[in-house]
Design an enzyme around this catalytic site. Structure first.
Site: not given
Ligand code: DQA
Length: 157
Positions: A9-10, A17, A22, A73, A76, A79, A86, A97, A99-100, A106, A110
């Site tokens: 998401p996002n 954003r 990011y 990735n 959110a 977490h 699963d 996995e 994460h940017i 943080r 997170r």
């Molecule tokens: C994220 C870190 C997460 O905590 C956050 O909710 C994101 C992006 C990252 O790529 O750093 O949406 O996964």
């Protein structure tokens, strides 16, 4: 070799954003860079982004028998999502996995990844370059797994 890139998401709003966290690159730009590097290594990529947990679970399940590995990735959902964890455990594919941001420096909420336990490895804090690192690492892991499987088959023959 085929790899699925699953974005949570996002992440469709990257470039818009919270640029201070990011960066300015859009998701499309990140995917274009990944495509260029994958093509050089004979890797086929399939991209998927969703803001919905269930859709991500469905996508992970669909990876079974279709791809050799997953770059994810979960954003959110990292977490919160036992369902994604699963699903990744169920398909049991080599998984990285990404994460940017460096989630470990943080907010406290997170700093824990629920999903990471189902991944082969985690990359965090290198910005969009983390996806490139993920691609290189996953390609290496898949090749190692294939070599081990072939060696086992030869032993059994
Ligand atoms: C994220 C870190 C997460 O905590 C956050 O909710 C994101 C992006 C990252 O790529 O750093 O949406 O996964």
């Amino acid at each position: 070799m085929k790899i699925a890139v699953i974005q949570g998401p996002n992440l469709n709003l990257l470039g818009v954003r919270e640029q201070n966290i990011y960066g300015p690159m859009s998701l499309e730009q990140i995917h274009e860079q990944m495509k260029a590097s994958a093509a050089q290594n004979g890797v086929e990529l399939e991209f998927f982004q969703s803001n919905l947990e269930g859709e991500i679970v469905d996508k992970v399940q669909e990876c079974l028998g279709e791809v050799d590995g997953i770059i994810i990735n979960p954003a959110a959902y990292t977490h919160t999502s036992i369902a994604i964890r699963d699903a990744l455990a169920a398909v049991n594919l080599p998984t990285v996995e990404v994460h940017i941001s460096n989630i470990y420096k943080r907010e406290e909420f997170r700093q824990k990844s629920i999903t990471a336990a189902s991944s082969t490895g985690v990359i965090a804090g290198f910005g969009p370059f983390g996806y490139h690192l993920g691609l290189i690492s996953l390609t290496q892991i898949i090749n190692e797994v294939k070599a081990m499987q072939e060696a086992k088959q030869q032993q059994e023959a």
